[in-house]
Design an enzyme around this catalytic site. Structure first.
Site, PDB file in Angstrom:
ATOM      1  CE1 TYR A 141      -3.205  -2.814   0.047  1.00  0.00           C
ATOM      2  CE2 TYR A 141      -3.862  -2.207   2.255  1.00  0.00           C
ATOM      3  CZ  TYR A 141      -4.018  -3.001   1.134  1.00  0.00           C
ATOM      4  OH  TYR A 141      -4.993  -3.960   1.102  1.00  0.00           O
ATOM      5  CE  LYS A 192       0.714 -17.753  -2.846  1.00  0.00           C
ATOM      6  NZ  LYS A 192      -0.144 -18.933  -2.682  1.00  0.00           N
ATOM      7  CG  ASP A 224      -2.714 -20.080  -0.758  1.00  0.00           C
ATOM      8  OD1 ASP A 224      -1.880 -19.921   0.153  1.00  0.00           O
ATOM      9  OD2 ASP A 224      -2.491 -20.802  -1.750  1.00  0.00           O
ATOM     10  CG  ASP A 248      -7.163  -4.229   4.034  1.00  0.00           C
ATOM     11  OD1 ASP A 248      -8.108  -4.129   4.832  1.00  0.00           O
ATOM     12  OD2 ASP A 248      -7.045  -3.525   3.012  1.00  0.00           O
ATOM     13  CG  ASP A 252     -12.392  -6.182   6.679  1.00  0.00           C
ATOM     14  OD1 ASP A 252     -12.093  -5.755   7.810  1.00  0.00           O
ATOM     15  OD2 ASP A 252     -12.703  -5.437   5.731  1.00  0.00           O
TER      16      ASP A 252
END
Ligand code: NAD
Length: 361
Positions: A141, A192, A224, A248, A252
């Protein structure tokens, strides 16, 4: 020394829910003997309306001076046409970056009385208690170069950079290990590493920091798989630590396991444990001013403030137990009520305070 708490009510339901949380802080100060002071300042749309900026210098100065900040929520439809730099949400980004709040704590806790609110089966979520630690000020980001460019063949191409240096990984890892030490001492690092070099380094540094925390059991999981495990068997996790974008998304998803947005607090911490505490929900303009918003996420943010900045775990426990007791009594605001019976924001505040008073005896 007196600890300074700065309260930033913000917009929409912000002032209503913060009012109830302030009653809890005042109880701790006046009746429970905690050495704290409370001040208030403008933020978000409310600050823009008065000063022309969502994060006025005076608010930033007070935030720098405070030990902890309690924020309601910011934003509203009336501010959406403003230029990006003046929108209420910019105040949050400004506070995070100016105060170096790099460690974002997102708990997902299932209260026994609310098990039916989850979209998952009760046996999968009952007793759920996860803490996701998300790196908040780095990663893709914020990485550069970034942008949209036109190639020689006339095609446009968008690009961002995923970058973490060793120091950034080390400090978020340390923050997560510290939190694991305050909980059940199990930490799962999510990356990852089978595809990304950044993740390779992430894993190496997390393993290095783990040597300082021999009492914490460390595991690693690809992102994943972590997403899959969160909805398959979420109770396997205690603390999870991950980068900005993975965090992020996963935080959620974890929040939704509990089925209710009005119940979840969050914290953003710096290296010294100074923090900004806020509910995960927004300013809910659709119900603002009606006195029906759920104040529990904000009250639970006060519990996090006590636990992580003031090191007052006993008081944090008492607040959390009071909230649980209120729910066990069947009291519900409209957002968590399964039937037509519900109470308003202030009545919910009254109920928590009553339990707090009772827990002192
Ligand atoms: P929202 O979280 O404000 O509301 C989503 C839904 O949940 C609404 O129906 C709302 O009524 C309900 N809800 C939220 N909190 C509740 C509570 N405490 N009690 C009862 N019901 C509650 O999200 P949104 O509608 O997408 O955004 C509204 C505004 O909030 C926007 O301006 C957005 O930018 C802003 N926002 C701010 C923050 C923040 O301040 N940290 C976070 C997210 C969104």
């Amino acid at each position: 020394m007196t600890k300074k708490i700065l309260v930033l009510p913000g917009d929409g339901i912000g002032p209503e829910i913060v009012e109830q949380a302030v009653r809890v802080i005042e109880y701790l100060r006046d009746d429970a003997g905690l050495d704290i002071s409370i001040s208030q300042a403008l933020v978000g749309g409310a600050a823009y309306d008065t000063t022309g900026h969502p994060l006025p210098q005076a608010t930033l100065d007070q935030a720098r001076d405070a030990d902890a900040i309690l924020l309601g929520a910011v934003g509203g439809p009336q501010y959406e046409a403003l230029e990006r730099g003046l929108r209420p949400e910019r105040a949050l980004l400004g506070l995070r970056s100016e105060l170096h709040l790099f460690s974002n704590l997102r708990p997902a806790l299932m209260y026994p009385a609310l098990t039916d609110a989850s979209s998952l089966k009760p046996e999968v979520v009952s007793g759920l208690d996860i803490m996701i630690v998300r790196e908040l000020t780095g990663g893709i980001y914020f990485g550069s170069p970034r942008g949209i460019r036109t190639l020689d063949n006339g095609q446009r191409e968008g690009f961002n950079t995923l970058v973490y240096n060793e120091a950034e990984i080390e400090r978020i890892a340390r923050s997560a290990f510290d939190i694991a030490m305050k909980r059940n001492r199990r930490l799962c690092s999510v990356d990852k590493a089978n595809v990304l070099e950044v993740s390779e380094l992430w894993r190496e540094v997390v393993c290095r920091v783990a040597n300082e925390y021999p009492d914490v059991e460390l595991s690693h999981m690809y992102v994943d798989n972590a997403a899959m495990q969160l909805v398959r068997e979420p109770k396997q996790f205690d603390v999870m630590v991950t980068g900005n974008m993975f965090g992020d998304i996963l935080s959620d998803a974890a929040a939704m396991l509990t089925g209710s947005i009005g119940m979840l607090p969050s914290a953003s911490l710096d290296t010294q444990g100074k923090g900004m505490y806020e509910p995960i929900h927004g300013s809910a303009p659709d119900i603002a001013g009606q006195g029906i918003a759920n104040p529990l996420a904000t009250i639970l943010s006060v519990a996090m403030l006590l636990r992580y900045t003031l090191d007052e775990a006993g008081f944090a426990d008492r607040i959390e137990q009071s909230v649980e007791a209120v729910l066990d009594d069947g009291l519900r605001t409209a957002d968590i009520s399964q039937d037509s019976e519900s109470i308003g924001t202030a009545a919910m505040g009254d109920a928590v305070l009553e339990k707090l008073h009772q827990s002192a005896n």
